[in-house]
Design a protein around this motif. Structure first.
Motif: not given
Ligand code: AFP
Length: 335
Positions: A61-63, A112-117, A205-207, A238-244, A256-260, A268-272
């Motif tokens: 569902g992501e662009s 390419l994880d975190g591609s919105s960045n 984490f994204n609070d 520290r939160y970049v929004g790119s998991l890597v 410590f990282f969490m995406y609950p 949650g959001k992340l893929r198992l």
């Molecule tokens: P994108 O690939 O859509 O940028 O998502 C990155 C991600 O899957 C992971 O790398 C981040 O930890 C997490 O999503 C960030 O999500 P939020 O933008 O909701 O904080």
């Protein structure tokens, strides 16, 4: 200083993957070639008209960004030519692709994880995970080959496209990191046998979703903030929004990282398969832990390729504390 290339290092340790016959070296060579090319594309992305969206939405569902598509296509083409790879599954694709029936391994990738960045020059990454196939060699692979569970991984790793391009991987004998030497075009051993610090210097984490989390988790994080205010050496956010990128910093510096999940969306959001399993194995190999809040990620059973999960990554002691906090509420929160 003795220079050890990734190729040399892997070939010296072929036996880490039981019965390996050079196949793993060839798979890592393809992965590292893909990483070098992506690193090159990213460096000149704004000059090559490859920034921005393609105009379609993926299975998540992501662009889809142009560079998502390019990276996915690149890895698919590299793996399709590799006789050892029986199949490929990508976070970007609807389903898996059978490749070479004679191959012994299947590979899963978040190209390419975190591609919105990407458009703003912030670090992004590639995450990969390799399994020995379950179905007989000589037949097309099936979905079951990809749904074996995290403990069946034979190799996992990531590439961070940051100030340097780094490749970290494990085969279950520690985590080893390599830095791309751009002039030579080789990944050189720079971080042998990485161990994660016990001390938590950073939390990530994204609070923005704080009020949607289960109240037990809200209370835990509020207590952490209070402790921090009283501490002479408080932890920093520290939160970049790119998991890597978030994972890598915490692995090296202690964090410590969490995406609950949220109460409404406990999965949650992340893929198992593409994100949580490989990172979980890497962090365990570095002395840390990975859970979905309560259960070790590597013990979570997979039921589908694009399954999502809550993800907590950090030192064991902290994750145990979180598990104790959340355990009584599991039936409510399904975290
Ligand atoms: P994108 O690939 O859509 O940028 O998502 C990155 C991600 O899957 C992971 O790398 C981040 O930890 C997490 O999503 C960030 O999500 P939020 O933008 O909701 O904080």
């Amino acid at each position: 200083m003795q220079l050890v290339t990734l190729e040399q290092f892997v070939s010296d340790r072929q036996q880490e993957i039981e019965g390996a016959t050079g196949a793993f070296s060839k798979i890592l060579r393809d992965l590292s070639l893909g990483a070098k090319l992506i690193s090159f594309y990213l460096r000149r992305a704004a000059l090559s008209n490859i920034l921005g969206e393609i105009g379609i939405t993926n299975i998540q569902g992501e662009s889809v960004q142009k560079l998502d598509h390019l990276s996915n296509t690149l890895f698919r083409q590299l793996f399709a030519k590799n006789p050892h790879i029986a199949g490929f599954a990508s976070e970007e694709d609807d389903t898996f692709t059978p490749l070479n029936p004679e191959g012994k391994y299947v590979i899963l990738i978040d190209p390419l994880d975190g591609s919105s960045n990407i458009d703003v020059g912030v670090p992004v990454g590639t995450i990969f995970s390799i399994y020995r196939r379950q179905t007989p060699v000589g037949t097309p692979c099936t979905e079951a080959d990809f749904l074996q569970g995290g403990r069946a991984q034979v190799a996992a790793g990531y590439v961070l496209y940051g100030t340097s391009t780094l490749l970290f991987y494990t085969t279950g004998k520690g985590v080893h990191g390599f830095t791309l030497e751009p002039a030579a075009g080789d990944f050189i051993l720079s971080h042998p046998d990485v161990k994660m610090p016990e001390k938590v210097s950073y939390y990530s984490f994204n609070d923005n979703q704080f009020h949607e989390w289960h109240s037990a988790l809200q209370d835990f994080i509020s207590a952490l903030h209070r402790e921090n205010r009283q501490s002479a050496k408080p932890q920093s956010l520290r939160y970049v929004g790119s998991l890597v990128a978030d994972f890598h910093r915490n692995l090296l510096k202690g964090g410590f990282f969490m995406y609950p999940g949220t109460v409404a969306k406990p999965e949650g959001k992340l893929r198992l398969l593409y994100e949580a399993y490989p990172m979980a194995w890497l962090i365990e190999e570095a002395g840390g832990a990975a859970t979905n809040g309560i259960q070790a990620i590597l013990d979570v059973r997979p039921t589908k390729l694009h399954q999502r999960t809550a993800l907590f990554l950090g030192p064991k002691a902290l994750l145990e504390k979180i598990a104790q906090t959340l355990q009584p509420h599991v039936s409510v929160a399904k975290i």
